[in-house]
Design an enzyme around this catalytic site. Structure first.
Site, PDB file in Angstrom:
ATOM      1  N   ASN A  34       0.862  -1.176   0.000  1.00  0.00           N
ATOM      2  CA  ASN A  34       0.000   0.000   0.000  1.00  0.00           C
ATOM      3  C   ASN A  34       0.904   1.233   0.000  1.00  0.00           C
ATOM      4  O   ASN A  34       2.129   1.130   0.104  1.00  0.00           O
ATOM      5  CB  ASN A  34      -0.992  -0.022   1.168  1.00  0.00           C
ATOM      6  CG  ASN A  34      -0.315  -0.064   2.530  1.00  0.00           C
ATOM      7  OD1 ASN A  34       0.716   0.583   2.744  1.00  0.00           O
ATOM      8  ND2 ASN A  34      -0.886  -0.813   3.463  1.00  0.00           N
ATOM      9  N   ALA A  35       0.314   2.398  -0.127  1.00  0.00           N
ATOM     10  CA  ALA A  35       1.117   3.616  -0.272  1.00  0.00           C
ATOM     11  C   ALA A  35       2.015   3.840   0.939  1.00  0.00           C
ATOM     12  O   ALA A  35       3.182   4.231   0.800  1.00  0.00           O
ATOM     13  CB  ALA A  35       0.195   4.811  -0.494  1.00  0.00           C
ATOM     14  N   ARG A  36       1.487   3.592   2.128  1.00  0.00           N
ATOM     15  CA  ARG A  36       2.285   3.795   3.340  1.00  0.00           C
ATOM     16  C   ARG A  36       3.471   2.840   3.365  1.00  0.00           C
ATOM     17  O   ARG A  36       4.600   3.235   3.706  1.00  0.00           O
ATOM     18  CB  ARG A  36       1.408   3.587   4.576  1.00  0.00           C
ATOM     19  CG  ARG A  36       2.152   3.745   5.907  1.00  0.00           C
ATOM     20  CD  ARG A  36       1.207   3.545   7.090  1.00  0.00           C
ATOM     21  NE  ARG A  36       0.543   2.253   7.035  1.00  0.00           N
ATOM     22  CZ  ARG A  36       1.092   1.107   7.455  1.00  0.00           C
ATOM     23  NH1 ARG A  36       2.330   1.104   7.947  1.00  0.00           N
ATOM     24  NH2 ARG A  36       0.417  -0.020   7.385  1.00  0.00           N
ATOM     25  N   GLU A  37       3.244   1.574   3.016  1.00  0.00           N
ATOM     26  CA  GLU A  37       4.337   0.603   2.994  1.00  0.00           C
ATOM     27  C   GLU A  37       5.397   0.980   1.959  1.00  0.00           C
ATOM     28  O   GLU A  37       6.597   0.798   2.205  1.00  0.00           O
ATOM     29  CB  GLU A  37       3.778  -0.791   2.691  1.00  0.00           C
ATOM     30  CG  GLU A  37       2.949  -1.372   3.830  1.00  0.00           C
ATOM     31  CD  GLU A  37       2.140  -2.586   3.425  1.00  0.00           C
ATOM     32  OE1 GLU A  37       1.695  -3.329   4.318  1.00  0.00           O
ATOM     33  OE2 GLU A  37       1.926  -2.786   2.207  1.00  0.00           O
ATOM     34  N   ASP A  96      -5.647  -8.630   0.761  1.00  0.00           N
ATOM     35  CA  ASP A  96      -5.709 -10.044   0.380  1.00  0.00           C
ATOM     36  C   ASP A  96      -6.512 -10.216  -0.903  1.00  0.00           C
ATOM     37  O   ASP A  96      -6.155 -11.004  -1.778  1.00  0.00           O
ATOM     38  CB  ASP A  96      -6.362 -10.868   1.498  1.00  0.00           C
ATOM     39  CG  ASP A  96      -5.615 -10.778   2.814  1.00  0.00           C
ATOM     40  OD1 ASP A  96      -4.389 -10.585   2.787  1.00  0.00           O
ATOM     41  OD2 ASP A  96      -6.264 -10.899   3.869  1.00  0.00           O
TER      42      ASP A  96
END
Length: 484
Positions: A195-198, A265
């Site tokens: 995701n963007a944060r990761e 998922d």
């Protein structure tokens, strides 16, 4: 879309997701906290188990490799998995750690608190050996591999490295849902889906704009020696960056979000299945985006089925067109066809005057729709009809014919052309399937050579005897004369 022939080897952290539903009606006299009056409880596989569940719901098959404890939650988890046709249980039991269990307490359709049962113990050598043995035993049956890393111990370096190396040696693509900030651990993966944060945490780079997303994705791609990065961006949709090419963006459709549990998922499950079926990553991204859009509208760890995904793809198409107009312009039709093809859908095309709709028309349209996934109908405009049929035709103007045609359930889009034949329109749209009535010979079908040269095919649909607009008009005129 048909994923029934695709088997996905799912490797990663499996857990039991437990949802406890209740009501909060008062504050505790013991402390300033709400009192939850417990009601029903629901359990389902989580983590990589939810990835497998999504694969099954979308029509594929799954082989599940992970760790479970020798405990009651582990037994419950395996019992749930045993109820799913198409799933192969290759889980490894361990006495060194409990089964991971996440219990979410829900009131008024909102999570109140989550309680986690898990061990922080590093993966033991014997556990790694057993996991690697399970991978080796089952990878021969897989068309694609998914690594679902929840940072709970299963995806330790030896397991990740072995899974990727073994898959690559067999020519099998590997998709990774990462948790680690060190993307080098996933070296050699085909596609990583942070995701963007990761993505920001893994690269230390900003990710606010499309250009920044591309820069961060390329940095992550270089560290992992990956072929592609697909970043999920919540309300901003998804961004795909491939080693060769620029950034491709698919927007999220505005909706009411009930729960994002397990949405990642769903994304990797749909992405892997779609890619495994032969779609490009860009096409697979559209499918994954639609599947994610379905599950965030449900409460709890949810899945999406094929019918829901197709409905969501249709809704996204309508949004992109600014609604569902009866008659598309040529530019709009070209954009629509491009979107359908990007989703891996077969586009069909038929054409005609369709002046007064009769059962023969409906039978032709039904046959055309059966030959494709999306059907676009091209109508002769009024001037074209008059040239072909005479000055008294059409009986119904183009706008009315388009409204009627768009209301027929077999038809997905309507466009018009003013030439005597639709050849230029066919060249523009390049449909996968060109459909005409069986009263034509293949060499008489306008555009047949264009479609075939592009890899498409021509279908000649059976007609209903005695059904034609000319005969209908003749009967109407005869009835009118008899009434006078």
């Amino acid at each position: 879309m048909d994923f029934s022939s695709i088997t996905v080897l799912c490797i990663g952290d499996i857990m039991l997701d437990r949802f406890v539903y209740g009501e909060m009606e008062r504050i505790s006299p013991e402390a300033p906290v709400p009192v939850l009056r417990l009601g029903r409880t629901r359990e389902m596989p989580g983590g990589v188990g939810n990835v497998a569940n999504n694969i099954l719901s979308l029509g594929g098959r799954a082989i599940l490799v992970g760790l479970v404890g020798r405990d009651t939650p582990g037994q419950a988890l395996r019992g749930l998995l045993g109820q799913r046709p198409g799933l192969t249980d290759a889980l490894v039991e361990t006495g060194a750690r409990p089964t991971i269990c996440k219990t979410r307490f829900i009131a008024a359709n909102q999570q109140v608190v989550r309680a986690d049962e898990e061990s922080r113990l590093a993966l033991q050598p014997d556990e790694a050996t057993s996991l690697i043995a399970a991978i080796d035993a089952h990878i021969g049956a897989a068309d694609i591999v998914v690594l679902s890393d929840y940072a709970k111990g299963t995806c330790a370096d030896p397991v990740i490295a072995h899974a990727i190396a073994t898959a690559r040696a067999r020519g099998i693509a590997v998709f990774v849902d990462p948790k680690s900030r060190d993307f080098a651990r996933y070296r050699g993966a085909s596609c990583i889906t942070p995701n963007a944060r990761e993505l920001a945490q893994a690269t230390g780079l900003p990710i606010d704009t499309d250009a920044e997303i591309e820069q961060a994705a390329r940095a992550a791609m270089a560290r992992a020696d990956a072929v592609a990065i697909l970043a999920t961006r919540s309300e901003k949709g998804m961004a795909l960056v491939e080693r060769e090419g620029g950034v491709q963006i698919v927007p999220a459709r505005a909706r009411e979000v009930f729960d994002v549990s397990g949405a990642g998922d769903t994304v990797i499950a749909a992405l892997a299945l779609a890619a495994g079926s032969g779609m490009t990553l860009a096409q697979a991204m559209h499918v994954a985006n639609a599947a994610a859009g379905v599950v965030v509208g449900k409460l709890g760890t949810a899945t999406a089925d094929i019918a829901e995904v197709l409905a969501e793809l249709n809704a996204q198409d309508a949004d992109a067109m600014g609604g569902t107009p009866s008659l598309l312009s040529r530019a709009q039709a070209a954009e629509q066809v491009a979107r359908w093809k990007a989703q891996g859908l077969r586009v069909g095309f038929t054409n005609g005057c369709f002046d007064i709709i009769h059962p023969g028309h409906v039978a032709l349209l039904a046959a055309a729709r059966r030959a494709c996934d999306r059907l676009i109908v091209a109508l002769n405009d009024d001037a074209s009809v008059a040239r072909l049929k005479g000055p008294e035709r059409p009986v119904n103007p183009l706008e009315d014919r388009a409204r009627v045609m768009a209301a027929i359930r077999h038809v997905d889009a309507v466009v018009a052309f003013g030439e005597d034949t639709p050849l230029e329109l066919i060249r523009l749209l390049l449909p996968d399937v060109l459909v005409k009535g069986a009263d034509y010979r293949p060499d008489q079908v306008v555009g047949a050579d264009v479609v075939r040269q592009a890899g498409g095919r021509v279908v000649l649909a059976d007609l209903e005897d005695g059904k034609s607009t000319t005969r209908t008009i003749g009967r109407i005129r005869a009835a009118g004369a008899a009434d006078r």
